[in-house]
Design a protein around this motif. Sequence first.
Motif, PDB file in Angstrom:
ATOM      1  N   ALA A 110     -11.588  -4.882  23.166  1.00  0.00           N
ATOM      2  CA  ALA A 110     -10.303  -5.392  23.643  1.00  0.00           C
ATOM      3  C   ALA A 110      -9.658  -4.402  24.601  1.00  0.00           C
ATOM      4  CB  ALA A 110      -9.383  -5.659  22.458  1.00  0.00           C
ATOM      5  N   ALA A 111      -9.787  -3.104  24.290  1.00  0.00           N
ATOM      6  CA  ALA A 111      -9.215  -2.076  25.164  1.00  0.00           C
ATOM      7  C   ALA A 111      -9.905  -2.077  26.520  1.00  0.00           C
ATOM      8  CB  ALA A 111      -9.341  -0.707  24.502  1.00  0.00           C
ATOM      9  N   ALA A 112     -11.238  -2.205  26.510  1.00  0.00           N
ATOM     10  CA  ALA A 112     -11.984  -2.236  27.772  1.00  0.00           C
ATOM     11  C   ALA A 112     -11.591  -3.452  28.601  1.00  0.00           C
ATOM     12  CB  ALA A 112     -13.484  -2.263  27.480  1.00  0.00           C
ATOM     13  N   LEU A 113     -11.377  -4.591  27.944  1.00  0.00           N
ATOM     14  CA  LEU A 113     -10.977  -5.802  28.644  1.00  0.00           C
ATOM     15  C   LEU A 113      -9.608  -5.651  29.271  1.00  0.00           C
ATOM     16  CD1 LEU A 113     -11.683  -8.736  29.308  1.00  0.00           C
ATOM     17  CD2 LEU A 113     -10.615  -9.411  27.149  1.00  0.00           C
ATOM     18  N   ALA A 114      -8.706  -4.976  28.554  1.00  0.00           N
ATOM     19  CA  ALA A 114      -7.356  -4.757  29.077  1.00  0.00           C
ATOM     20  C   ALA A 114      -7.387  -3.868  30.309  1.00  0.00           C
ATOM     21  CB  ALA A 114      -6.479  -4.130  27.994  1.00  0.00           C
ATOM     22  N   LEU A 115      -8.235  -2.841  30.273  1.00  0.00           N
ATOM     23  CA  LEU A 115      -8.341  -1.941  31.419  1.00  0.00           C
ATOM     24  C   LEU A 115      -8.929  -2.661  32.628  1.00  0.00           C
ATOM     25  CD1 LEU A 115      -9.610   1.353  29.726  1.00  0.00           C
ATOM     26  CD2 LEU A 115      -7.366   0.943  30.757  1.00  0.00           C
ATOM     27  N   SER A 116      -9.937  -3.509  32.392  1.00  0.00           N
ATOM     28  CA  SER A 116     -10.551  -4.224  33.510  1.00  0.00           C
ATOM     29  C   SER A 116      -9.574  -5.208  34.135  1.00  0.00           C
ATOM     30  CB  SER A 116     -11.813  -4.966  33.041  1.00  0.00           C
ATOM     31  OG  SER A 116     -11.476  -5.975  32.102  1.00  0.00           O
ATOM     32  N   ALA A 117      -8.649  -5.722  33.355  1.00  0.00           N
ATOM     33  CA  ALA A 117      -7.671  -6.668  33.889  1.00  0.00           C
ATOM     34  C   ALA A 117      -6.722  -6.000  34.868  1.00  0.00           C
ATOM     35  CB  ALA A 117      -6.883  -7.292  32.741  1.00  0.00           C
ATOM     36  N   CYS A 118      -6.539  -4.662  34.729  1.00  0.00           N
ATOM     37  CA  CYS A 118      -5.637  -3.928  35.607  1.00  0.00           C
ATOM     38  C   CYS A 118      -6.302  -3.576  36.930  1.00  0.00           C
ATOM     39  CB  CYS A 118      -5.165  -2.641  34.929  1.00  0.00           C
ATOM     40  SG  CYS A 118      -4.146  -2.954  33.457  1.00  0.00           S
ATOM     41  N   ALA A 119      -7.627  -3.677  36.980  1.00  0.00           N
ATOM     42  CA  ALA A 119      -8.343  -3.303  38.196  1.00  0.00           C
ATOM     43  C   ALA A 119      -8.223  -4.400  39.235  1.00  0.00           C
ATOM     44  CB  ALA A 119      -9.807  -3.033  37.873  1.00  0.00           C
ATOM     45  N   THR A 120      -8.380  -4.018  40.481  1.00  0.00           N
ATOM     46  CA  THR A 120      -8.331  -4.998  41.557  1.00  0.00           C
ATOM     47  C   THR A 120      -9.624  -4.970  42.346  1.00  0.00           C
ATOM     48  OG1 THR A 120      -7.299  -3.378  43.024  1.00  0.00           O
ATOM     49  CG2 THR A 120      -5.835  -4.858  41.835  1.00  0.00           C
ATOM     50  N   THR A 121     -10.004  -6.120  42.875  1.00  0.00           N
ATOM     51  CA  THR A 121     -11.187  -6.217  43.709  1.00  0.00           C
ATOM     52  C   THR A 121     -10.803  -5.891  45.147  1.00  0.00           C
ATOM     53  OG1 THR A 121     -12.075  -7.956  42.291  1.00  0.00           O
ATOM     54  CG2 THR A 121     -13.028  -7.743  44.497  1.00  0.00           C
ATOM     55  N   PRO A 122     -11.443  -4.904  45.787  1.00  0.00           N
ATOM     56  CA  PRO A 122     -11.085  -4.530  47.160  1.00  0.00           C
ATOM     57  C   PRO A 122     -11.184  -5.714  48.109  1.00  0.00           C
ATOM     58  CG  PRO A 122     -12.526  -2.878  46.192  1.00  0.00           C
ATOM     59  CD  PRO A 122     -12.512  -4.038  45.245  1.00  0.00           C
ATOM     60  N   TYR A 123     -10.196  -5.841  48.986  1.00  0.00           N
ATOM     61  CA  TYR A 123     -10.182  -6.946  49.935  1.00  0.00           C
ATOM     62  C   TYR A 123     -10.654  -6.487  51.308  1.00  0.00           C
ATOM     63  CZ  TYR A 123      -8.600 -10.582  53.095  1.00  0.00           C
ATOM     64  OH  TYR A 123      -8.555 -11.540  54.061  1.00  0.00           O
ATOM     65  N   THR A 124     -11.607  -7.200  51.874  1.00  0.00           N
ATOM     66  CA  THR A 124     -12.050  -6.994  53.249  1.00  0.00           C
ATOM     67  C   THR A 124     -12.153  -8.354  53.906  1.00  0.00           C
ATOM     68  OG1 THR A 124     -13.345  -5.032  52.640  1.00  0.00           O
ATOM     69  CG2 THR A 124     -13.817  -6.060  54.771  1.00  0.00           C
ATOM     70  N   GLY A 125     -11.326  -8.594  54.905  1.00  0.00           N
ATOM     71  CA  GLY A 125     -11.348  -9.883  55.584  1.00  0.00           C
ATOM     72  C   GLY A 125     -12.431  -9.930  56.646  1.00  0.00           C
ATOM     73  N   PRO A 126     -12.620 -11.074  57.249  1.00  0.00           N
ATOM     74  CA  PRO A 126     -13.589 -11.178  58.340  1.00  0.00           C
ATOM     75  C   PRO A 126     -13.027 -10.563  59.617  1.00  0.00           C
ATOM     76  CG  PRO A 126     -12.435 -13.252  58.071  1.00  0.00           C
ATOM     77  CD  PRO A 126     -11.959 -12.353  56.951  1.00  0.00           C
ATOM     78  N   VAL A 127     -13.901 -10.274  60.553  1.00  0.00           N
ATOM     79  CA  VAL A 127     -13.494  -9.778  61.865  1.00  0.00           C
ATOM     80  C   VAL A 127     -13.235 -10.981  62.767  1.00  0.00           C
ATOM     81  CG1 VAL A 127     -14.163  -8.423  63.881  1.00  0.00           C
ATOM     82  CG2 VAL A 127     -14.856  -7.682  61.602  1.00  0.00           C
ATOM     83  N   GLU A 128     -12.050 -11.034  63.350  1.00  0.00           N
ATOM     84  CA  GLU A 128     -11.716 -12.108  64.278  1.00  0.00           C
ATOM     85  C   GLU A 128     -11.804 -11.567  65.703  1.00  0.00           C
ATOM     86  OE1 GLU A 128      -8.413 -15.113  63.604  1.00  0.00           O
ATOM     87  OE2 GLU A 128      -7.613 -13.986  65.323  1.00  0.00           O
ATOM     88  N   VAL A 129     -12.589 -12.214  66.523  1.00  0.00           N
ATOM     89  CA  VAL A 129     -12.865 -11.715  67.879  1.00  0.00           C
ATOM     90  C   VAL A 129     -12.489 -12.764  68.919  1.00  0.00           C
ATOM     91  CG1 VAL A 129     -14.651 -10.879  69.453  1.00  0.00           C
ATOM     92  CG2 VAL A 129     -14.771 -10.296  67.022  1.00  0.00           C
ATOM     93  N   THR A 130     -11.758 -12.324  69.933  1.00  0.00           N
ATOM     94  CA  THR A 130     -11.418 -13.173  71.074  1.00  0.00           C
ATOM     95  C   THR A 130     -11.820 -12.447  72.352  1.00  0.00           C
ATOM     96  OG1 THR A 130      -9.505 -14.084  69.896  1.00  0.00           O
ATOM     97  CG2 THR A 130      -9.578 -14.413  72.272  1.00  0.00           C
ATOM     98  N   ARG A 131     -12.492 -13.189  73.266  1.00  0.00           N
ATOM     99  CA  ARG A 131     -12.984 -12.553  74.491  1.00  0.00           C
ATOM    100  C   ARG A 131     -12.692 -13.413  75.717  1.00  0.00           C
ATOM    101  NH1 ARG A 131     -18.570 -11.090  71.420  1.00  0.00           N
ATOM    102  NH2 ARG A 131     -18.249 -13.233  70.766  1.00  0.00           N
ATOM    103  N   PHE A 132     -12.535 -12.720  76.850  1.00  0.00           N
ATOM    104  CA  PHE A 132     -12.293 -13.374  78.126  1.00  0.00           C
ATOM    105  C   PHE A 132     -13.268 -12.793  79.158  1.00  0.00           C
ATOM    106  CE2 PHE A 132      -8.354 -13.443  75.740  1.00  0.00           C
ATOM    107  CZ  PHE A 132      -7.964 -14.777  75.831  1.00  0.00           C
ATOM    108  N   VAL A 133     -13.875 -13.668  79.917  1.00  0.00           N
ATOM    109  CA  VAL A 133     -14.867 -13.258  80.906  1.00  0.00           C
ATOM    110  C   VAL A 133     -14.407 -13.714  82.286  1.00  0.00           C
ATOM    111  CG1 VAL A 133     -17.311 -13.298  81.533  1.00  0.00           C
ATOM    112  CG2 VAL A 133     -16.637 -13.604  79.133  1.00  0.00           C
TER     113      VAL A 133
END
Length: 210
Positions: A13-36
């Motif tokens: 139960a203690a281990a479960l409580a500790l894991s609930a406090c953790a967060t999953t790192p967020y990395t979004g996608p790369v958004e690219v706009t180009r002009f030629v």
Amino acid sequence: MLPARLLAPLAAAAALALSACATTPYTGPVEVTRFVAPSPAGLGQGTIAITFPDEVKNENARSAFATAVSGELARLGYSVVAEGTPAGQVAAIRTTRSPIAAAPVRERGPVSVGVGGQTGGFGSGLGMGVGINLGGGREGANTMTELSVRIGQTDGATLWEGRAQLPTGVKSPYSQVDASARTLATGLFKDFPGGNGETVTIDVKKLQGR
């Protein structure tokens, strides 16, 4: 002292409580706009020198983005020369990192702690707003790192221009300057020169190992 048969469930139960406090790192996608340009003669060939039109006080950031962009330009077929050296084309690099406003905290929701709040780029010397969610779950986007590159001729004519941006959370490995520089540069020059005015979204996993 409690029997072993009772200690095991308590430990779980203690281990479960500790894991609930953790967060999953967020990395979004790369958004690219180009002009030629309509007639991009010489694009992707010849000599090119990089330059930073805006002052970048963070030397580590300046070096990381210079290295990342230079590597991509060389991969495209350019002969990259030292900054300040006469060349047929010039690649002007700009980069910023800004905080992303956190969503309002709902009543009785996770505790949110705000630190700083100023908007600053790599060269501004200003602090960055940092929002820390203490309620567990998935980490949200906290900062936006942006890279823009303008390739032009020595007479000032623009041949190509692109912008890439990457949202990351506090714990994301891509929030580190070296990783963000490589990822943004790789995404920006992927499938170069790209469609004129086209915006694409790229998962960071697809940019690894290039």
